[in-house]
Design an enzyme around this catalytic site. Structure first.
Site, PDB file in Angstrom:
ATOM      1  N   GLU A  34     -19.548  -3.184  11.789  1.00 40.78           N
ATOM      2  CA  GLU A  34     -19.150  -3.484  10.406  1.00 40.78           C
ATOM      3  C   GLU A  34     -20.399  -3.692   9.562  1.00 40.78           C
ATOM      4  N   ARG A  36     -20.347  -4.724   6.307  1.00 41.59           N
ATOM      5  CA  ARG A  36     -20.194  -5.899   5.449  1.00 41.59           C
ATOM      6  C   ARG A  36     -20.656  -7.155   6.212  1.00 41.59           C
ATOM      7  N   THR A  42     -11.608  -4.663   3.517  1.00 38.28           N
ATOM      8  CA  THR A  42     -11.163  -4.807   2.133  1.00 38.28           C
ATOM      9  C   THR A  42     -10.123  -5.918   2.053  1.00 38.28           C
ATOM     10  N   GLY A 176      -3.785   2.049 -15.166  1.00 40.25           N
ATOM     11  CA  GLY A 176      -2.999   2.299 -13.946  1.00 40.25           C
ATOM     12  C   GLY A 176      -1.989   1.187 -13.703  1.00 40.25           C
ATOM     13  N   VAL A 179       0.143  -1.025  -8.020  1.00 43.75           N
ATOM     14  CA  VAL A 179       0.222  -2.352  -7.407  1.00 43.75           C
ATOM     15  C   VAL A 179      -0.919  -3.260  -7.876  1.00 43.75           C
ATOM     16  N   ILE A 180      -2.145  -2.748  -7.835  1.00 43.12           N
ATOM     17  CA  ILE A 180      -3.286  -3.591  -8.216  1.00 43.12           C
ATOM     18  C   ILE A 180      -3.187  -3.980  -9.688  1.00 43.12           C
ATOM     19  N   VAL A 233      -6.127   6.759 -20.458  1.00 42.53           N
ATOM     20  CA  VAL A 233      -7.328   6.308 -21.152  1.00 42.53           C
ATOM     21  C   VAL A 233      -8.350   7.435 -21.054  1.00 42.53           C
ATOM     22  N   ILE A 267      -6.580   2.941 -10.630  1.00 41.15           N
ATOM     23  CA  ILE A 267      -5.841   4.214 -10.624  1.00 41.15           C
ATOM     24  C   ILE A 267      -5.663   4.752  -9.202  1.00 41.15           C
ATOM     25  N   HIS A 440      23.578 -20.837   4.261  1.00 37.90           N
ATOM     26  CA  HIS A 440      23.898 -21.081   2.853  1.00 37.90           C
ATOM     27  C   HIS A 440      23.337 -22.432   2.436  1.00 37.90           C
TER      28      HIS A 440
HETATM   29  P1  FAD Z   1     -10.680  -1.570   5.177  1.00 38.20           P
HETATM   30  O1  FAD Z   1      -9.984  -2.857   5.098  1.00 38.20           O
HETATM   31  O2  FAD Z   1     -11.155  -0.954   3.912  1.00 38.20           O
HETATM   32  O3  FAD Z   1     -11.911  -1.800   6.155  1.00 38.20           O
HETATM   33  C1  FAD Z   1     -12.863  -0.819   6.382  1.00 38.20           C
HETATM   34  C2  FAD Z   1     -14.165  -1.515   6.733  1.00 38.20           C
HETATM   35  O4  FAD Z   1     -15.062  -0.525   7.234  1.00 38.20           O
HETATM   36  C3  FAD Z   1     -14.858  -2.164   5.555  1.00 38.20           C
HETATM   37  O5  FAD Z   1     -15.105  -3.526   5.818  1.00 38.20           O
HETATM   38  C4  FAD Z   1     -16.160  -1.395   5.405  1.00 38.20           C
HETATM   39  O6  FAD Z   1     -17.258  -2.223   5.029  1.00 38.20           O
HETATM   40  C5  FAD Z   1     -16.374  -0.854   6.806  1.00 38.20           C
HETATM   41  N1  FAD Z   1     -17.166   0.374   6.860  1.00 38.20           N
HETATM   42  C6  FAD Z   1     -16.976   1.520   6.158  1.00 38.20           C
HETATM   43  N2  FAD Z   1     -17.859   2.458   6.553  1.00 38.20           N
HETATM   44  C7  FAD Z   1     -18.609   1.885   7.527  1.00 38.20           C
HETATM   45  C8  FAD Z   1     -19.670   2.352   8.344  1.00 38.20           C
HETATM   46  N3  FAD Z   1     -20.098   3.623   8.273  1.00 38.20           N
HETATM   47  N4  FAD Z   1     -20.232   1.492   9.228  1.00 38.20           N
HETATM   48  C9  FAD Z   1     -19.771   0.212   9.350  1.00 38.20           C
HETATM   49  N5  FAD Z   1     -18.760  -0.268   8.623  1.00 38.20           N
HETATM   50  C10 FAD Z   1     -18.178   0.570   7.732  1.00 38.20           C
HETATM   51  N6  FAD Z   1      -2.476  -4.117   1.471  1.00 38.20           N
HETATM   52  C11 FAD Z   1      -1.382  -4.806   1.867  1.00 38.20           C
HETATM   53  O7  FAD Z   1      -0.746  -4.416   2.842  1.00 38.20           O
HETATM   54  N7  FAD Z   1      -0.973  -5.927   1.214  1.00 38.20           N
HETATM   55  C12 FAD Z   1      -1.633  -6.394   0.143  1.00 38.20           C
HETATM   56  O8  FAD Z   1      -1.234  -7.416  -0.434  1.00 38.20           O
HETATM   57  C13 FAD Z   1      -2.770  -5.704  -0.306  1.00 38.20           C
HETATM   58  N8  FAD Z   1      -3.459  -6.145  -1.373  1.00 38.20           N
HETATM   59  C14 FAD Z   1      -4.574  -5.462  -1.771  1.00 38.20           C
HETATM   60  C15 FAD Z   1      -5.250  -5.918  -2.893  1.00 38.20           C
HETATM   61  C16 FAD Z   1      -6.370  -5.248  -3.335  1.00 38.20           C
HETATM   62  C17 FAD Z   1      -7.092  -5.763  -4.554  1.00 38.20           C
HETATM   63  C18 FAD Z   1      -6.840  -4.111  -2.632  1.00 38.20           C
HETATM   64  C19 FAD Z   1      -8.078  -3.401  -3.091  1.00 38.20           C
HETATM   65  C20 FAD Z   1      -6.180  -3.651  -1.523  1.00 38.20           C
HETATM   66  C21 FAD Z   1      -5.029  -4.321  -1.083  1.00 38.20           C
HETATM   67  N9  FAD Z   1      -4.302  -3.883   0.014  1.00 38.20           N
HETATM   68  C22 FAD Z   1      -3.182  -4.551   0.402  1.00 38.20           C
HETATM   69  C23 FAD Z   1      -4.710  -2.702   0.781  1.00 38.20           C
HETATM   70  C24 FAD Z   1      -5.458  -3.129   2.057  1.00 38.20           C
HETATM   71  O9  FAD Z   1      -6.568  -3.915   1.711  1.00 38.20           O
HETATM   72  C25 FAD Z   1      -5.899  -1.895   2.828  1.00 38.20           C
HETATM   73  O10 FAD Z   1      -4.802  -1.054   3.067  1.00 38.20           O
HETATM   74  C26 FAD Z   1      -6.502  -2.291   4.169  1.00 38.20           C
HETATM   75  O11 FAD Z   1      -7.603  -3.148   3.992  1.00 38.20           O
HETATM   76  C27 FAD Z   1      -6.931  -1.053   4.938  1.00 38.20           C
HETATM   77  O12 FAD Z   1      -7.490  -1.437   6.150  1.00 38.20           O
HETATM   78  P2  FAD Z   1      -8.575  -0.505   6.877  1.00 38.20           P
HETATM   79  O13 FAD Z   1      -8.957  -1.238   8.111  1.00 38.20           O
HETATM   80  O14 FAD Z   1      -8.085   0.870   6.988  1.00 38.20           O
HETATM   81  O15 FAD Z   1      -9.822  -0.450   5.880  1.00 38.20           O
HETATM   82  P1  NAI Z   2      -1.630   2.833  -7.031  1.00 34.35           P
HETATM   83  O1  NAI Z   2      -1.607   4.173  -6.442  1.00 34.35           O
HETATM   84  O2  NAI Z   2      -0.667   1.808  -6.583  1.00 34.35           O
HETATM   85  O3  NAI Z   2      -1.467   2.925  -8.617  1.00 34.35           O
HETATM   86  C1  NAI Z   2      -2.317   3.681  -9.413  1.00 34.35           C
HETATM   87  C2  NAI Z   2      -1.603   3.966 -10.705  1.00 34.35           C
HETATM   88  O4  NAI Z   2      -2.528   4.533 -11.613  1.00 34.35           O
HETATM   89  C3  NAI Z   2      -0.451   4.954 -10.558  1.00 34.35           C
HETATM   90  O5  NAI Z   2       0.682   4.427 -11.176  1.00 34.35           O
HETATM   91  C4  NAI Z   2      -0.977   6.207 -11.253  1.00 34.35           C
HETATM   92  O6  NAI Z   2       0.052   6.970 -11.842  1.00 34.35           O
HETATM   93  C5  NAI Z   2      -1.884   5.603 -12.289  1.00 34.35           C
HETATM   94  N1  NAI Z   2      -2.939   6.479 -12.787  1.00 34.35           N
HETATM   95  C6  NAI Z   2      -3.662   7.383 -12.105  1.00 34.35           C
HETATM   96  N2  NAI Z   2      -4.561   7.979 -12.916  1.00 34.35           N
HETATM   97  C7  NAI Z   2      -4.411   7.417 -14.140  1.00 34.35           C
HETATM   98  C8  NAI Z   2      -5.050   7.581 -15.401  1.00 34.35           C
HETATM   99  N3  NAI Z   2      -6.048   8.441 -15.560  1.00 34.35           N
HETATM  100  N4  NAI Z   2      -4.631   6.840 -16.441  1.00 34.35           N
HETATM  101  C9  NAI Z   2      -3.610   5.949 -16.302  1.00 34.35           C
HETATM  102  N5  NAI Z   2      -2.973   5.751 -15.125  1.00 34.35           N
HETATM  103  C10 NAI Z   2      -3.375   6.461 -14.057  1.00 34.35           C
HETATM  104  O7  NAI Z   2      -3.146   2.325  -6.831  1.00 34.35           O
HETATM  105  P2  NAI Z   2      -3.803   0.921  -7.032  1.00 34.35           P
HETATM  106  O8  NAI Z   2      -2.923   0.016  -7.818  1.00 34.35           O
HETATM  107  O9  NAI Z   2      -5.176   1.183  -7.501  1.00 34.35           O
HETATM  108  O10 NAI Z   2      -3.854   0.376  -5.550  1.00 34.35           O
HETATM  109  C11 NAI Z   2      -4.561   1.111  -4.539  1.00 34.35           C
HETATM  110  C12 NAI Z   2      -3.948   0.925  -3.201  1.00 34.35           C
HETATM  111  O11 NAI Z   2      -4.081  -0.407  -2.755  1.00 34.35           O
HETATM  112  C13 NAI Z   2      -2.483   1.272  -3.200  1.00 34.35           C
HETATM  113  O12 NAI Z   2      -2.304   2.391  -2.394  1.00 34.35           O
HETATM  114  C14 NAI Z   2      -1.794   0.102  -2.627  1.00 34.35           C
HETATM  115  O13 NAI Z   2      -0.975   0.477  -1.574  1.00 34.35           O
HETATM  116  C15 NAI Z   2      -2.890  -0.831  -2.126  1.00 34.35           C
HETATM  117  N6  NAI Z   2      -2.542  -2.169  -2.574  1.00 34.35           N
HETATM  118  C16 NAI Z   2      -1.446  -2.764  -2.033  1.00 34.35           C
HETATM  119  C17 NAI Z   2      -1.030  -3.988  -2.460  1.00 34.35           C
HETATM  120  C18 NAI Z   2       0.187  -4.577  -1.881  1.00 34.35           C
HETATM  121  O14 NAI Z   2       0.647  -4.096  -0.851  1.00 34.35           O
HETATM  122  N7  NAI Z   2       0.759  -5.612  -2.478  1.00 34.35           N
HETATM  123  C19 NAI Z   2      -1.749  -4.721  -3.499  1.00 34.35           C
HETATM  124  C20 NAI Z   2      -2.857  -3.980  -4.039  1.00 34.35           C
HETATM  125  C21 NAI Z   2      -3.243  -2.767  -3.554  1.00 34.35           C
END
Ligand code: FAD
Ligand code: NAI
Length: 461
Positions: A34, A36, A42, A176, A179-180, A233, A267, A440
């Site tokens: 890793e 990080r 993430t 966008g 979800v985020i 945008v 997005i 209930h």
């Molecule tokens: P990641 O969690 O991205 O982990 C990949 C890791 O690999 C990173 O730490 C990175 O530093 C490391 N890495 C990359 N390249 C290298 C390399 N070459 N060498 C060493 N290390 C490397 N999902 C949910 O299910 N519920 C949520 O509520 C949710 N909320 C989210 C909120 C936000 C703001 C964001 C951005 C995402 C959210 N997600 C959520 C999505 C979720 O975070 C990801 O789907 C999940 O982290 C993916 O896991 P992963 O292990 O595939 O990758």
């Molecule tokens: P998203 O795919 O959920 O939403 C992106 C949105 O941006 C879409 O509605 C799309 O139509 C719009 N968009 C794309 N291009 C655009 C443009 N040029 N102008 C305006 N709108 C535009 O992606 P998001 O919210 O960035 O999240 C990324 C990933 O992280 C998702 O796949 C999600 O699964 C994961 N995530 C999951 C969470 C959860 O499970 N609660 C919380 C946060 C993230």
């Protein structure tokens, strides 16, 4: 001297760390690389966990400000943003350290550094060579960017910057409506920002059931979030103290400008495989950079991939399932993931949750279905809690009654969706749920009532 492992995992997020821990449990010699400083990827560092910590804190803040009075509680509330951020950081710190502990407990070597695949049996970590019988790529995803709109994580932020703002912006524009955008937009709106969401499509939350999309937008609008759906945008100009945002209809047309203090670019995310050496070893990706896999195997024998960098929903629990399945496959077991029962939850207030197919997907596939719906307005616990917005909808096959999808918006539906995941995993019929005794008064009675509704015998309506 080089170390030889049964398995070297690149990436310590939910895909990587769950794979590592399961592999350790199964007696494999395993290392997780890793880059990080902390484990957890993430999700734990800049995703699921910090966002949910802020969503929870701001939900309580807004409730104290606006709802306590209705419950007969007089309170005066004052925001302490640095402390709110510190509390979130503490949670992240505890959870990332928890993964370190689990690594030690399961004899996983945590290798700090950047991993690069040299060949199917070797990973280079900043000059040190690790020998591996199997390599698992779990490098996750990164934020997708918009051409011409440069993220500085100060005024033009990705989700990472939006989790760290040091003051509440007066005006925040969210690009966008996914979800985020809705989760982090909600955080800052609750704290006082005027939040405007610009969404390219005609609806928010692509992929969700249309009725949930519509109800969600209506409720969030009522809370004060502004929406420009069907717009994009086209530019963000940095002025001295403001940002000038230009948008136009997605299909083209007249531009509109408005100012903002902070712009959140949300997005979507893209698979992250930069610097991994995929081309040199011949691992194929699709044109969007997603690693192509067949049951987690890439086209190069001995190299596997899981999580956000392969196809499927970019969700932590999906990455986790992938990781566990690969560890089991490598250990000679029958690792498997049922993608049909992976739930999705949006942690706004009210929450939105889904599993299985939407009405539109069933219509497009020509699958005959029946539907049962129950509104929280008629649920006694929701009434007692003053949280009556939303509904539960269950879709079942018209002939077999098998549950094909569940779509919810309302209080705690992120927890309640799990009942439907279990039901679908066991191929339950709507009638099975309808005949299970639910306590209930609970919110989950709405699930039972919706299931009863599929066959027309809902008790309350
Ligand atoms: P990641 O969690 O991205 O982990 C990949 C890791 O690999 C990173 O730490 C990175 O530093 C490391 N890495 C990359 N390249 C290298 C390399 N070459 N060498 C060493 N290390 C490397 N999902 C949910 O299910 N519920 C949520 O509520 C949710 N909320 C989210 C909120 C936000 C703001 C964001 C951005 C995402 C959210 N997600 C959520 C999505 C979720 O975070 C990801 O789907 C999940 O982290 C993916 O896991 P992963 O292990 O595939 O990758
Ligand atoms: P998203 O795919 O959920 O939403 C992106 C949105 O941006 C879409 O509605 C799309 O139509 C719009 N968009 C794309 N291009 C655009 C443009 N040029 N102008 C305006 N709108 C535009 O992606 P998001 O919210 O960035 O999240 C990324 C990933 O992280 C998702 O796949 C999600 O699964 C994961 N995530 C999951 C969470 C959860 O499970 N609660 C919380 C946060 C993230």
């Amino acid at each position: 001297m080089s170390d030889t492992y049964d398995l070297v995992i690149i990436g310590g997020g939910p895909g990587g760390y769950n794979c590592a821990i399961r592999a350790g449990q199964l007696g494999l010699k395993v290392a997780c690389v890793e880059t990080r400083k902390t484990l957890g990827g993430t999700c734990l560092n800049v995703g699921c966990i910090p966002s949910k910590a802020l969503l929870h804190a701001t939900e309580l803040y807004e409730a104290a400000e606006k709802d306590f009075e209705n419950l007969g509680i007089d309170a005066s509330v004052k925001l302490n943003l640095p402390n709110m951020m510190a509390s979130k950081d503490k949670t992240v710190d505890q959870l990332t350290k928890g993964i370190e502990y689990l690594f030690k407990k399961n004899k996983v070597d945590h290798i700090k550094g950047f991993g690069k695949i040299i060949d199917a049996g070797t990973v280079d970590v900043d000059g040190k060579k690790l020998k591996a019988k199997n390599i698992v790529i779990a490098t996750g995803s990164e934020v997708a960017t918009l051409p011409g709109i440069e993220i500085d994580e100060d005024r033009i932020v990705s989700s990472t910057g939006a989790l760290e703002l040091d003051k509440v912006p007066g005006k925040m524009v969210v690009i966008g409506g996914g979800v985020i955008g809705l989760e982090l937009g909600s955080v800052w709106r609750r704290l006082g920002a005027e939040v405007t969401v610009v969404e390219f499509l005609d609806h928010i939350l692509p992929g969700m059931d249309a009725e949930v999309q519509k109800t969600g937008k209506r409720i969030l609008k009522k809370q004060g979030m502004k929406f420009h759906t069907g717009h994009k945008v086209t530019g963000v100009e940095k002025l001295k103290s403001k940002l000038k945002v230009t948008m136009e209809p997605s299909k083209g047309g007249d531009t509109t400008t408005f100012d903002a203090d902070v712009v959140l670019v949300s997005i979507g995310r893209r698979a992250y495989t930069d610097g991994l050496g995929l081309e040199a070893v011949g691992v194929t990706t699709d044109k969007r950079g997603v690693i192509e896999t067949n049951h987690f195997k890439t086209n190069v024998p001995g190299i596997w991939a899981v999580g956000d960098c392969i196809k499927g929903p970019m969700l932590a629990h999906k990455a986790e399932e992938d990781g566990v399945a690969v560890a089991e496959l490598i250990a000679g077991k029958a690792g498997h993931v049922n993608y049909d029962t992976v739930p999705g939850v949006v942690y706004t207030k009210p929450e939105m949750a889904a599993v299985g197919q939407t009405e539109q997907e069933l219509k497009d596939a020509g699958i005959p279905y029946k539907s049962g719906k129950f509104i929280f307005m008629a649920n006694s616990r929701a009434k007692a809690n003053h949280e009556t917005d939303g509904f539960v909808k269950i879709l079942a096959h018209a002939e077999t009654d098998e549950i094909l999808g569940a779509h919810m918006i309302g209080p705690m539906v992120g927890e309640m969706i799990q009942e439907m995941c279990v039901a679908m995993e066991f191929k339950a019929a709507a009638e099975d749920i309808a005949r299970i005794c639910h306590a209930h008064p609970t919110l989950s009675e709405a699930v039972r009532q919706a299931a009863m509704g599929v066959n027309g015998w809902t008790m309350q309506s």
